[in-house]
Design an enzyme around this catalytic site. Sequence first.
Site, PDB file in Angstrom:
ATOM      1  N   ASN A 171      70.674 -46.070  32.516  1.00 10.53           N
ATOM      2  CA  ASN A 171      69.648 -45.052  32.306  1.00 10.53           C
ATOM      3  C   ASN A 171      68.348 -45.515  32.930  1.00 10.53           C
ATOM      4  O   ASN A 171      68.069 -46.701  33.025  1.00 10.53           O
ATOM      5  CB  ASN A 171      69.461 -44.761  30.812  1.00 10.53           C
ATOM      6  N   GLY A 178      62.543 -44.018  31.611  1.00 12.73           N
ATOM      7  CA  GLY A 178      61.140 -44.336  31.894  1.00 12.73           C
ATOM      8  C   GLY A 178      60.228 -43.991  30.732  1.00 12.73           C
ATOM      9  O   GLY A 178      59.104 -43.528  30.918  1.00 12.73           O
ATOM     10  N   ASN A 215      59.331 -48.401  17.438  1.00 14.50           N
ATOM     11  CA  ASN A 215      59.470 -49.094  18.719  1.00 14.50           C
ATOM     12  C   ASN A 215      58.234 -48.805  19.558  1.00 14.50           C
ATOM     13  O   ASN A 215      57.905 -47.652  19.820  1.00 14.50           O
ATOM     14  CB  ASN A 215      60.752 -48.647  19.425  1.00 14.50           C
ATOM     15  N   CYS A 259      61.419 -53.066  28.616  1.00 12.03           N
ATOM     16  CA  CYS A 259      61.914 -51.842  29.252  1.00 12.03           C
ATOM     17  C   CYS A 259      62.011 -52.070  30.761  1.00 12.03           C
ATOM     18  O   CYS A 259      61.003 -52.356  31.405  1.00 12.03           O
ATOM     19  CB  CYS A 259      61.000 -50.657  28.973  1.00 12.03           C
ATOM     20  N   LYS A 277      61.216 -57.249  21.012  1.00 12.61           N
ATOM     21  CA  LYS A 277      62.492 -56.878  21.641  1.00 12.61           C
ATOM     22  C   LYS A 277      62.551 -57.443  23.051  1.00 12.61           C
ATOM     23  O   LYS A 277      61.761 -57.073  23.918  1.00 12.61           O
ATOM     24  CB  LYS A 277      62.658 -55.354  21.665  1.00 12.61           C
ATOM     25  N   ILE A 284      69.819 -57.506  22.691  1.00 14.03           N
ATOM     26  CA  ILE A 284      69.177 -57.457  23.982  1.00 14.03           C
ATOM     27  C   ILE A 284      68.829 -56.012  24.379  1.00 14.03           C
ATOM     28  O   ILE A 284      69.504 -55.078  23.938  1.00 14.03           O
ATOM     29  CB  ILE A 284      70.077 -58.053  25.106  1.00 14.03           C
ATOM     30  N   ASN A 285      67.767 -55.857  25.154  1.00 12.35           N
ATOM     31  CA  ASN A 285      67.528 -54.579  25.802  1.00 12.35           C
ATOM     32  C   ASN A 285      68.556 -54.447  26.934  1.00 12.35           C
ATOM     33  O   ASN A 285      69.443 -55.291  27.069  1.00 12.35           O
ATOM     34  CB  ASN A 285      66.089 -54.537  26.345  1.00 12.35           C
ATOM     35  N   GLY A 309      73.493 -54.408  21.808  1.00 11.92           N
ATOM     36  CA  GLY A 309      74.038 -54.483  23.170  1.00 11.92           C
ATOM     37  C   GLY A 309      75.525 -54.209  23.101  1.00 11.92           C
ATOM     38  O   GLY A 309      76.312 -55.091  22.796  1.00 11.92           O
ATOM     39  N   GLY A 345      73.473 -48.518  20.165  1.00 11.00           N
ATOM     40  CA  GLY A 345      72.760 -47.744  21.179  1.00 11.00           C
ATOM     41  C   GLY A 345      73.630 -46.746  21.894  1.00 11.00           C
ATOM     42  O   GLY A 345      73.874 -45.639  21.403  1.00 11.00           O
TER      43      GLY A 345
END
Lengths: 321, 259
Positions: free
Chosen positions: A87, A90, A118, A149, A184, A210-211, A262, A284
């Site tokens: 993804n 943004g 967040n 991000c 994060k 994890i992001n 994750g 997620g």
Amino acid sequence: MVDSKTAEEKMINIADAGMCSTEVVLSGVILDNPIIPASGTFGYGYEFAEIYDINCLGSLSFKGTTREPRFGNALPRIAECTAGLINSIGLQNPGVEKVISEELPKLRACFKKPIIANICGFSIDEYAENSALLDKEEQVEILEINVSCPNIHNGGMTFGTEAKMAAEVTRAVKKVTKKPVYIKLSPNVTDITEIAKACEAAGADGISLINTMLGMRIDLNKKKPVIANKMGGFSGSAIFPVAVRMVYQVHEAVKIPIIGMGGVASARDAIEMMLAGASAVQVGAANLVDPFASKKIVENLPKEMAKYNITSLREIIGGAH
Amino acid sequence: MKQDFFEIVSNERLTGNVMELVLRGDTSEIAVPGQFVNIKLDGFFLRRPLSVCNCEQGANAGASCGAMAGKSEGMLTLIYKIVGEGTRALAEYKAGEMLDLLTGLGNGYDISKSGDEPLLIGGGAGVPPMFLLCRNLIAAGTKPTVILGFNSKAEVFYENEFKSLGARVIVATADGSYGVRGFVTDAMKDILYSYTYACGPEPMLRAVYEKAACGGQYSFEERMGCGFGACMGCSCKTKYGSKRICKDGPVLEKEEIIW
């Protein structure tokens, strides 16, 4: 053989009788269970509240919030992968003021559990300012500071890939809130433990990881990247082993609690994440494919715990070490 | 939105790369034409969104007891073009197999604005949602005209199905091999209409938007993540702020569209 089967049956009976404990604690915040929809995959909850009672969830981390409203990146923003997706949204969000005045009241109407805010930013000041505003919201019990991000330039991940910067954001946010601050982190680094340690030393109450992982797909017909922004964040089942490894490493490096995420897609995955060292688990990408995914994981936890002779989830945190 | 399993009744070729998929299952969540369903396929992470072509609510709708309590065994028709690996895999599914669907997705067409003589315009893969819309508009007592646009005669489908609903049907082909030569906008000449409903590729939508003097509703396509408003993957800018094609769309009002 006979003995172990009897034991298993006994555990299932315990699960049925509600005698197993799924309760976990994050820096003093008690959650009925460790399952938390991850930021950016659950909106502000109310879309999901139309199809089930989301109060079965332990908590909820809402969409990353910036000071100004953001439309986000150009389209296409989504690319499918084997066992996952990329993804490049943004950080589309209505801006912190509208989140507080319009989105949070709607979330509160359908969700009575602790909420995780967040928070993102393009400068240290912005992180602090957004945190100060969201700190005032009673139901927000944990601030999750997104320094990871991958989809915005001059912000987001740039704060999370350098230990010094991540520590600076942590200190700035800690100054404006008494609530637990979780940082994060990005997996797109050489050594995640170094950054986690820097956040801990700067006063962080916990670490979320994890992001998404930076990824790319190329369209063979057009011979160009699928995503308009070329790269994006890769998530989904495919990244689960990477997440487990990083949670395991960070658990060895710091003493503060970890929210692990994750690629978690089942109760079994959640238990594995906790054995690696997570005190709670975020779900997620799975929410995007099956809107009932988080609910199903909560419901399947007691059964899965019984299968592995677990009576209390709190007792298994970091059990694999 | 509802998640349920549907049984494949048939999955057959209409033209070269266009398939008609008929499913049996709980259609109770499908409320208006222009909505879509999102299908899980083995081996693919994301679901595949397909617009509803036709939907018959089951006789058991509203049953309050027995095995069918709360269920509505209806029939659902979807038409899809084989364009990528997902739709190629879908084309391999056989009658009797089951598919996991999310139904009742999206904001569809509002027939109350149609006036007496609405004009329905479907281009290629945008033809299917026009069918249920046309059916409902006729049931509501209006006299719709339908323009179906294709590249060539070999690609034409559903002309007779629309005619059997009782609509006036005009087919346009870009190469002139059948019907009116040219684009759907060429077929719009000399037709009087009260309102426009359109679905098709974006250049077609824009051409219709510019040609039509009256109000209308236009259905857009975008690459989606979830299909139900959670991921913000398919957002677009409108005059009334950003909207999600999957949740606030796919149908947008003419006056809010920004090209």
